[in-house]
Design a protein around this motif. Sequence first.
Motif, PDB file in Angstrom:
ATOM      1  N   UNK A 238       0.827  -1.208   0.000  1.00 32.30           N
ATOM      2  CA  UNK A 238       0.000   0.000   0.000  1.00 32.30           C
ATOM      3  C   UNK A 238       0.862   1.259   0.000  1.00 32.30           C
ATOM      4  N   UNK A 239       2.007   1.198   0.691  1.00 35.89           N
ATOM      5  CA  UNK A 239       2.894   2.356   0.729  1.00 35.89           C
ATOM      6  C   UNK A 239       3.540   2.590  -0.636  1.00 35.89           C
ATOM      7  N   UNK A 240       3.960   1.520  -1.292  1.00 34.70           N
ATOM      8  CA  UNK A 240       4.515   1.657  -2.637  1.00 34.70           C
ATOM      9  C   UNK A 240       3.474   2.192  -3.607  1.00 34.70           C
ATOM     10  N   UNK A 241       2.246   1.693  -3.469  1.00 32.41           N
ATOM     11  CA  UNK A 241       1.158   2.210  -4.307  1.00 32.41           C
ATOM     12  C   UNK A 241       0.961   3.699  -4.050  1.00 32.41           C
ATOM     13  N   UNK A 242       1.042   4.104  -2.789  1.00 31.30           N
ATOM     14  CA  UNK A 242       0.926   5.518  -2.460  1.00 31.30           C
ATOM     15  C   UNK A 242       2.009   6.338  -3.133  1.00 31.30           C
ATOM     16  N   UNK A 243       3.223   5.796  -3.196  1.00 31.72           N
ATOM     17  CA  UNK A 243       4.312   6.488  -3.880  1.00 31.72           C
ATOM     18  C   UNK A 243       4.009   6.696  -5.353  1.00 31.72           C
ATOM     19  N   UNK A 244       3.435   5.689  -5.992  1.00 27.89           N
ATOM     20  CA  UNK A 244       3.066   5.815  -7.406  1.00 27.89           C
ATOM     21  C   UNK A 244       1.936   6.823  -7.591  1.00 27.89           C
ATOM     22  N   UNK A 245       0.997   6.862  -6.629  1.00 21.70           N
ATOM     23  CA  UNK A 245      -0.096   7.835  -6.705  1.00 21.70           C
ATOM     24  C   UNK A 245       0.459   9.258  -6.588  1.00 21.70           C
ATOM     25  N   UNK A 246       1.427   9.455  -5.688  1.00 18.33           N
ATOM     26  CA  UNK A 246       2.065  10.772  -5.564  1.00 18.33           C
ATOM     27  C   UNK A 246       2.677  11.187  -6.893  1.00 18.33           C
ATOM     28  N   UNK A 247       3.384  10.268  -7.526  1.00 18.10           N
ATOM     29  CA  UNK A 247       4.017  10.575  -8.811  1.00 18.10           C
ATOM     30  C   UNK A 247       2.962  10.888  -9.875  1.00 18.10           C
ATOM     31  N   UNK A 248       1.829  10.148  -9.834  1.00 16.65           N
ATOM     32  CA  UNK A 248       0.736  10.447 -10.749  1.00 16.65           C
ATOM     33  C   UNK A 248       0.189  11.849 -10.540  1.00 16.65           C
ATOM     34  N   UNK A 249       0.067  12.258  -9.278  1.00 14.19           N
ATOM     35  CA  UNK A 249      -0.388  13.612  -8.983  1.00 14.19           C
ATOM     36  C   UNK A 249       0.575  14.662  -9.509  1.00 14.19           C
TER      37      UNK A 249
ATOM     38  N   UNK B 238      -2.970  18.330  -6.640  1.00 12.21           N
ATOM     39  CA  UNK B 238      -2.715  18.405  -5.203  1.00 12.21           C
ATOM     40  C   UNK B 238      -3.543  17.381  -4.438  1.00 12.21           C
ATOM     41  N   UNK B 239      -4.790  17.219  -4.842  1.00 11.58           N
ATOM     42  CA  UNK B 239      -5.661  16.247  -4.191  1.00 11.58           C
ATOM     43  C   UNK B 239      -5.133  14.826  -4.383  1.00 11.58           C
ATOM     44  N   UNK B 240      -4.679  14.523  -5.596  1.00 11.86           N
ATOM     45  CA  UNK B 240      -4.136  13.188  -5.873  1.00 11.86           C
ATOM     46  C   UNK B 240      -2.873  12.949  -5.056  1.00 11.86           C
ATOM     47  N   UNK B 241      -1.992  13.954  -4.989  1.00 12.38           N
ATOM     48  CA  UNK B 241      -0.781  13.814  -4.199  1.00 12.38           C
ATOM     49  C   UNK B 241      -1.117  13.567  -2.723  1.00 12.38           C
ATOM     50  N   UNK B 242      -2.090  14.301  -2.206  1.00 15.85           N
ATOM     51  CA  UNK B 242      -2.492  14.100  -0.805  1.00 15.85           C
ATOM     52  C   UNK B 242      -3.012  12.698  -0.561  1.00 15.85           C
ATOM     53  N   UNK B 243      -3.742  12.148  -1.560  1.00 16.34           N
ATOM     54  CA  UNK B 243      -4.232  10.774  -1.436  1.00 16.34           C
ATOM     55  C   UNK B 243      -3.073   9.785  -1.389  1.00 16.34           C
TER      56      UNK B 243
END
Length: 286
Positions: free
Chosen positions: A121-132, A274-279
Amino acid sequence: MSTEALALVLTAAVFHATWNLAAKTSRGDTTVFVWLYFSLGGLLCLPVGLVQMLRTSASYGWELPGAALFTALLHVGYAMLLQTGYRRADLGVVYPVARGVGPVLTMVIAVGLLGERPETSALLGGLVVIGGILIVAGRRLFGGGKRVSAGLFYGTTTGIAIAAYTVWDSFSMTRLDLEPILYFALSSVFQSLVMLPWVLRRRALIPATWRIDHRLVGIIGVLSPLAYILVLYAMTTTPVALVAPVRESSIVIGALLAWWLFKEPDPVRRVLGAVVVCAGVALIAG
């Protein structure tokens, strides 16, 4: 990621975005300007680092100066690429590309070569940050034109430099067990010395650059060390594969301020990013 580590990295992101915006407005000579704020950072941090070393009774061998010199070389390359990119392209392209490429490469190296194994889940969060970050960068990355091409080039090469020094600094904190403040202070001194031969060739430009940009030198000389020392402390307890993408939440602050201060376009897209990065940060923190 612990709450303490998350707070350190997010605070660092605010400082980082602020000093990058200051760097964007520099009007003096690029080489002299970078050398001035490196030198000021070293002068401010070295006494604090020495006091910390005495207070903890720590002793080091070759690893402290060796590691600090190597990271100094990487940081000089990073700073010169970044500042040149700001001169030749838009902050809204250079900054998000650099801050997107950097954590992607860092995560790949940390997982593939250093053997870090953060939770899925943490790695997925890292990819979501990059997507944002990519959302914040927007269609300008694919719009063509010389300034966009220059922004992509300098953003990418700066991102490679970011990944290189981030991985090395994580190694220095976790494997060599170096004191973050002293390590950063010594590396700042080395950065200044490495750049000195080039600065001496341009010494006639020092007074003019100081006169034009001394306030910016002061801002960056304080905020840049603060930002990175906080990141170094976070690295002592948290995998770099997680620290790197959360640190890049600074792009959200930077992009929104670039819209406000420099009238760069698309505020809605920037807020969405910004919202995506926060997610993504929430996934990493969770």
